[in-house]
Design an enzyme around this catalytic site. Structure first.
Site, PDB file in Angstrom:
ATOM      1  N   HIS A   1       0.613  -1.337  -0.121  1.00  0.00           N
ATOM      2  CA  HIS A   1       0.105   0.052  -0.058  1.00  0.00           C
ATOM      3  C   HIS A   1       0.843   1.133  -0.139  1.00  0.00           C
ATOM      4  O   HIS A   1       1.914   1.145   0.655  1.00  0.00           O
ATOM      5  CB  HIS A   1      -0.831   0.022   1.274  1.00  0.00           C
ATOM      6  CG  HIS A   1      -1.672   1.030   1.352  1.00  0.00           C
ATOM      7  ND1 HIS A   1      -3.025   1.158   0.496  1.00  0.00           N
ATOM      8  CD2 HIS A   1      -1.762   2.475   1.750  1.00  0.00           C
ATOM      9  CE1 HIS A   1      -3.617   2.400   0.808  1.00  0.00           C
ATOM     10  NE2 HIS A   1      -2.987   3.079   1.415  1.00  0.00           N
TER      11      HIS A   1
ATOM     12  N   ASP B   1     -15.217   3.946   7.163  1.00  0.00           N
ATOM     13  CA  ASP B   1     -13.895   4.747   6.605  1.00  0.00           C
ATOM     14  C   ASP B   1     -14.382   5.595   5.351  1.00  0.00           C
ATOM     15  O   ASP B   1     -14.067   6.900   5.597  1.00  0.00           O
ATOM     16  CB  ASP B   1     -12.841   3.639   6.014  1.00  0.00           C
ATOM     17  CG  ASP B   1     -11.625   4.527   5.744  1.00  0.00           C
ATOM     18  OD1 ASP B   1     -11.097   5.284   6.619  1.00  0.00           O
ATOM     19  OD2 ASP B   1     -11.365   4.569   4.446  1.00  0.00           O
TER      20      ASP B   1
ATOM     21  N   ARG C   1     -14.041  13.909   7.022  1.00  0.00           N
ATOM     22  CA  ARG C   1     -12.815  14.606   7.221  1.00  0.00           C
ATOM     23  C   ARG C   1     -12.281  15.512   5.992  1.00  0.00           C
ATOM     24  O   ARG C   1     -11.632  16.514   6.393  1.00  0.00           O
ATOM     25  CB  ARG C   1     -11.538  13.367   7.395  1.00  0.00           C
ATOM     26  CG  ARG C   1     -11.695  12.690   8.593  1.00  0.00           C
ATOM     27  CD  ARG C   1     -10.985  11.318   8.850  1.00  0.00           C
ATOM     28  NE  ARG C   1      -9.572  11.556   8.541  1.00  0.00           N
ATOM     29  CZ  ARG C   1      -8.729  10.485   7.965  1.00  0.00           C
ATOM     30  NH1 ARG C   1      -9.372   9.614   7.546  1.00  0.00           N
ATOM     31  NH2 ARG C   1      -7.600  10.840   7.639  1.00  0.00           N
TER      32      ARG C   1
ATOM     33  N   SER D   1      -7.180   4.595   9.224  1.00  0.00           N
ATOM     34  CA  SER D   1      -8.160   4.443   7.886  1.00  0.00           C
ATOM     35  C   SER D   1      -7.262   3.681   7.201  1.00  0.00           C
ATOM     36  O   SER D   1      -7.775   2.393   6.342  1.00  0.00           O
ATOM     37  CB  SER D   1      -8.166   5.852   7.360  1.00  0.00           C
ATOM     38  OG  SER D   1      -8.488   5.778   6.094  1.00  0.00           O
TER      39      SER D   1
ATOM     40  N   LYS E   1      -8.142  -0.987   6.570  1.00  0.00           N
ATOM     41  CA  LYS E   1      -8.542  -1.683   5.075  1.00  0.00           C
ATOM     42  C   LYS E   1      -7.639  -2.713   4.839  1.00  0.00           C
ATOM     43  O   LYS E   1      -7.902  -3.737   4.201  1.00  0.00           O
ATOM     44  CB  LYS E   1      -8.623  -0.424   4.279  1.00  0.00           C
ATOM     45  CG  LYS E   1      -9.632   0.346   4.350  1.00  0.00           C
ATOM     46  CD  LYS E   1      -9.738   1.665   3.297  1.00  0.00           C
ATOM     47  CE  LYS E   1      -8.859   2.770   3.826  1.00  0.00           C
ATOM     48  NZ  LYS E   1      -8.635   3.959   2.863  1.00  0.00           N
TER      49      LYS E   1
END
Ligand code: URA
Length: 432
Positions: A84, A163, A170, A185, A189
């Site tokens: 990621h 999320d 946000r 967050s 995931k």
């Protein structure tokens, strides 16, 4: 039962909240029982007061509990690895890493997101491939990883639904860039999607959420500790995002560059990062190899054609046309030339990202459509010596009306001087 206003007040005053209180707040919001304005106030209190590591883990667990989870490893009977990135300009790393790692025999199953603002999303890049389907059911996703070796799909709505709700909130309340909220967050995931080992590419610099190495290190250490508390192995790479990664910025342009890299002909900085990420992923996998052997295998897959074959098999499995020639080409290409001789002292990532965004390669709002063909190709990068009149970059546009503004932005992104900046590799630090 909790009273949201009381929790907001206690957080505002710097108190540490209990795990059960955080869970009730988040899950109450997910069920629609607690309104946006109270969560917005809570996020702002967190922005100023922060969360302890205990609270951040509780928040991550509450996020995960808002939806389904997948046990990919158990479904495949193999250790599954994932990567990621916290997001940057020209970051097409997953597109190249997936086929290389899968060609080395390690299952690669990844759920990705879309881009917003100056950073592009992996799904948008993939959708520039004609026919490519990013929406698979969880069963289809698992089956493809099993039979083909890899899949990259859109995050399903069932995974961490809160999320998405909270990120939207946000985004409009100036509370995105708080380290605990970002860590919860991202990691919720990753943990819900089931990989046992994760390589996190934490971007640092002008074009990233984290502008300083210190902040990037804090975010990396926090995400790593959230992963380890959940029993997953996490390695973080802190990487340079002061200039765009590779040359191409824009969806089809980036897909083409990722494919060149899979074939061993990518730009040096991008190829280096891809190899770093692959070697770490292979070392975390069940192959039983170390980082040095992982790198050797990744290099072999890039040169012996096996990663290229995996690219083709993967794109076809998701309904896409794997041929480079099928990618759309922008009708107008304008060269940006150097007004003077010198050295590229800086190449601003945000400026290049914004030029691509204004050309139509990205979204300003969630509803915007993307033009897959357009973007910028940065032919010269930080540290390059150039003569007056050399081509610095190309602007790929839909029509002439968009070109001039983009050329101005790209020109401003290049800071030319007389002194070579200190050499800096794309990989700044590893947190293992
Ligand atoms: N990426 C995410 O998924 N969440 C954040 O909060 C920031 C970046």
């Amino acid at each position: 039962m909790i009273f949201p206003a009381e929790l907001i007040q206690r957080k505002r005053d710097g108190e540490e909240l209990g795990s059960d209180e955080i869970a009730e707040l988040v899950l109450g919001y997910a069920r629609g029982e607690i309104p946006d304005y109270q969560l917005a106030a809570f996020c702002m209190a967190v922005f100023f007061r922060g969360l302890s590591s205990h609270e951040t883990f509780a928040l991550t667990e509450a996020f995960i509990a808002s939806g389904e989870t997948i046990d990919l490893g158990a479904m495949l009977g193999r250790k599954v690895v994932d990567k990621h990135s916290t997001g940057g300009v020209g970051d097409k790393t997953s597109l190249a890493v997936g086929p290389i790692v899968a060609a080395c025999g390690v299952p690669f199953g990844k759920m990705s997101g879309r881009g917003l603002g100056h950073t592009g999303g992996t799904l948008d890049k993939l959708e520039s491939i004609p026919g490519f389907k990013v929406e698979l059911t969880i069963d289809e996703f698992v089956e493809q990883v099993r039979t083909v070796g890899m899949a990259i799909v859109g995050q399903t709505a069932e995974l961490v639904p809160v999320d998405k709700m909270l990120y939207g909130l946000r985004d409009v309340t100036a509370t995105v860039d708080e380290i605990s909220l970002i860590a919860a967050s991202i990691m919720s995931k990753k943990l819900a999607a089931g990989a046992q080992a994760i390589v996190l590419d934490v971007k640092v610099g002008d074009g990233a959420f984290m502008k300083s190495i210190e902040d990037a290190r804090r975010l990396a250490e926090l995400m790593r500790s959230l992963g380890e508390q959940a029993g997953r192995r996490v390695v973080c790479l802190l990487t340079d995002m002061d200039q765009p990664l590779g040359a191409a910025v824009g969806n089809a342009l980036e897909v083409r560059e990722a494919l060149e890299t899979v074939r061993g002909h990518g730009p040096a900085d991008f190829a280096e990062l891809v190899l770093d990420a692959c070697s770490r992923l292979l070392a975390l996998s069940d192959l039983g190899v170390d980082v040095v052997e992982g790198r050797r295998r990744a290099e072999t897959a890039m040169t012996d054609g096996s990663a290229d074959e995996m690219w083709r098999a993967w794109i076809e499995a998701q309904g896409g046309n794997p041929d480079e020639a099928a990618l759309e080409v922008a009708p107008v290409v304008r060269e940006v030339k150097a007004a003077r001789a010198g050295v590229v002292e800086r190449l601003g990532a945000i400026r290049i990202g914004n030029a691509a965004l204004h050309l139509g390669a990205g979204r300003r709002t969630k509803e915007d459509a993307i033009d897959h063909a357009v973007g910028v190709v940065c032919l010269r990068k930080r540290g390059d010596t150039i003569a007056a009149g050399d081509v610095l970059a190309e602007v790929h546009a839909r029509d002439e009306s968009a070109v001039d503004e983009a050329v101005r932005e790209v020109t401003a992104a290049y800071e030319l001087g007389d002194h070579a900046p200190p050499a800096r590799s794309v990989l700044l630090e590893v947190i293992d």
